[in-house]
Design an enzyme around this catalytic site. Structure first.
Site, PDB file in Angstrom:
ATOM      1  N   GLY A   1       0.821  -1.205   0.000  1.00  0.00           N
ATOM      2  CA  GLY A   1       0.000   0.000   0.000  1.00  0.00           C
ATOM      3  C   GLY A   1       0.852   1.249   0.000  1.00  0.00           C
TER       4      GLY A   1
ATOM      5  N   GLY B   1       1.557   5.244   1.349  1.00  0.00           N
ATOM      6  CA  GLY B   1       1.373   6.046   2.546  1.00  0.00           C
ATOM      7  C   GLY B   1       2.520   6.992   2.732  1.00  0.00           C
TER       8      GLY B   1
ATOM      9  N   GLY C   1       5.469   7.435  -0.241  1.00  0.00           N
ATOM     10  CA  GLY C   1       5.874   6.387  -1.152  1.00  0.00           C
ATOM     11  C   GLY C   1       5.021   5.151  -0.989  1.00  0.00           C
TER      12      GLY C   1
ATOM     13  CB  VAL D   1       5.047  -0.220   2.131  1.00  0.00           C
ATOM     14  CG1 VAL D   1       5.754  -1.313   2.939  1.00  0.00           C
ATOM     15  CG2 VAL D   1       5.291   1.146   2.778  1.00  0.00           C
TER      16      VAL D   1
ATOM     17  CE  LYS E   1       7.035   4.260   3.283  1.00  0.00           C
ATOM     18  NZ  LYS E   1       6.369   5.191   4.218  1.00  0.00           N
TER      19      LYS E   1
ATOM     20  CG  ASP F   1       1.523  10.307   9.515  1.00  0.00           C
ATOM     21  OD1 ASP F   1       0.379  10.641   9.893  1.00  0.00           O
ATOM     22  OD2 ASP F   1       1.742   9.684   8.471  1.00  0.00           O
TER      23      ASP F   1
END
Length: 524
Positions: free
Chosen positions: A24, A26, A29, A31, A49, A138
């Protein structure tokens, strides 16, 4: 667009890694689940990543992420660069997780014990990160990953070093905005940012709700976050003080990660059948280093630790019982055990058996030898140096943790942090080669036993609770003295944070006894 490009990378080989599956996107970039390939054979499963740019700033960010080492931070192995579709890209190779806190919350059914354990592990990771003068920015359940039985902070794309100029428009989805503090939109960046995020996550874990109602309107959500318009549901009594401490609107009044850990310590006391009231926790500062210059250009690195409370001892051994809460005043302690070079510079001699490297810890030193070193060091520096008390030593070793070791409970990880019987090849090793604890202290476990100031007692019954040395009034010169940390010769159980040993003050014991120093008045 990013997802499409990342999906095209599935099956591609970049250097020695094969990108197996796009997990996915996020942060900044995508992963991938990947394999490290040697001679067409997969030797390790990793996460990678991929960042579709190759700027110098982004490369520096990845290199800085790689330098972060803590048992509650996802481990980064390497950084690289490759080219795909005429685009230069960077990548970061990391340890592979089995799931995320977000997955766990969605499945439901988090017990009170699980929430406490997860919160403690997140707070330990933050405590280390903030001690490195960095902020995550984050923190959310999707960025708390599970590796075996440990939870670790991940996705360091937004990490910034405090005092560095940084933009504020770093996130673009409602899932992240929900965890942002009010000051984020004003450009105020501090470690308090992460504590606010932790408070929101705790509400989500304990109540299965989020404290905002916004009807999927992003602008409405942003306004509520900016104006601190929280709608907090009824909170469990045991978590309410922590959540309220994390969600103070004034970031200067917000709790620190260490305060969260301190508040969780009564939980460990209950598990050890020790019940004590929770005391108010004063604000504390992060550890700060300073250096002493010794003779011949040799330096002594010290770390000033904040005052605090912790649960000393354990229920694993009679000599470590009863676990009891101790309040420790601020003090400084050596970043490493005293080395042979440092001992030679101060005392003019080197009594060690293993003399293959002057950066090995000094050994074959008695308690009396260590005391003489402290006295001479005090004269050289004009400060008051001494051996740490047992309470100071364990407080420094734990660095806010409540687990068997300062990195967790798993013996299998001990080799990353300590020299012991299973990996030492029956000798000492240069200090600082293994990973540090959360306060940046090295070799607190293994390498050499370390003398403490205290007289030996068979248990903690009647022990002081103010962090001072426990000394007998009579026959002090003949009393056995306390040793901490285990050594290159000992098994894992002897290298636990709470483990204790004893020896007469004239003893030098088999090439595995050394010491580190404490400073009463570092003058900072």
């Amino acid at each position: 667009m990013l997802d499409q490009m990342m999906k095209m990378l599935e099956g591609q080989q970049i250097n020695s890694y094969r990108l197996n599956k796009f997990i996915g996107a996020g942060g900044f970039g995508g992963v991938f689940h990947a394999s490290e390939i040697v001679r067409n054979t997969s030797v390790q499963e990793v996460a990678i990543k991929v960042i579709p740019e190759s700027s110098d700033d982004k490369l520096i960010e990845l290199q800085n992420a790689r330098k972060l080492e803590h048992s509650n931070l996802i481990k980064a192995y390497s950084v690289g660069e490759f080219r795909f579709l005429n685009t230069e890209m960077l990548y970061l190779v990391m340890e592979l997780a089995q799931g995320s806190l977000e997955n766990h919350i969605q499945k439901g059914g988090l017990s009170s014990g699980e929430i406490k354990n997860i919160t403690a592990q997140v707070a330990q990771g933050l405590n280390y990160l903030h001690g490195q003068n960095k902020v995550h920015r984050d923190l959310k359940p999707g960025n708390i990953l599970r590796v075996n039985q440990q939870y670790k902070l991940a996705d360091f794309g937004l990490i910034r070093t405090l005092n560095n100029k940084s933009h504020t428009q770093t996130v673009h989805n409602s899932g992240t905005i929900i965890y942002m503090p009010p000051e984020a939109f004003k450009g105020d960046i501090s470690s308090a940012w992460d504590l606010w995020s932790l408070g929101i996550m705790l509400i989500e874990m304990t109540t299965k709700q989020l404290p905002y109602k916004f009807n999927n309107d992003i602008n409405q959500l942003m306004a509520k976050v900016m104006n601190c318009e929280l709608q907090i549901p009824s909170l469990p009594k045991e978590f309410k003080p922590i959540i309220e401490g994390c969600l103070q609107k004034d970031r200067k009044q917000r709790w620190t990660a260490q305060q969260v850990l301190n508040a969780l310590q009564p939980v460990q006391q209950a598990q050890a059948a020790v019940r004590m009231p929770v005391s108010p926790i004063p604000p504390i500062a992060s550890p700060t280093p300073f250096t002493e210059n010794l003779a011949d250009g040799i330096r002594l690195e010290m770390v000033s630790l904040p005052a605090g409370k912790f649960l000393m001892g354990s229920s694993e051994s009679d000599s470590e019982k009863p676990p009891h809460q101790v309040k420790v005043n601020s003090f400084a302690i050596g970043k490493y055990p005293i080395t042979q070079a440092q001992y030679q510079a101060v005392m003019g001699t080197n009594p060690s058996h293993f003399k293959n490297n002057p950066q090995n810890p000094v050994e074959q030193v008695s308690w009396n030898d260590a005391k003489a070193f402290c006295q001479k060091l005090s004269r050289i520096t004009g400060k008051t140096y001494r051996l740490p008390t047992e309470a100071e030593w364990e407080y420094a070793c734990r660095a806010g943790t409540t687990t068997r070791y300062y990195f967790g409970d798993n013996d299998n990880q001990l080799g990353d942090y300590a020299w012991g019987r299973e990996n030492s090849n029956n000798k000492t090793h240069p200090v600082g080669q293994k990973k540090p604890n959360g306060w940046g202290l090295y070799d607190m476990s293994g390498n050499v036993w370390e003398w403490c100031e205290d007289d030996w007692h068979d248990s903690y019954a009647g022990a002081p609770d103010d962090g001072t040395a426990w000394l007998d009034n009579d026959n002090r010169s003949q009393s056995q003295k306390c040793l901490r940390g285990g050594s290159w010769y000992y098994n894992p159980v002897n290298r636990r944070s709470a483990n204790r040993c004893r020896l007469y003050p004239v003893g030098r014991s088999d090439f595995n006894v050394g010491f580190r120093v404490a400073c009463v008045s570092p003058g900072l």
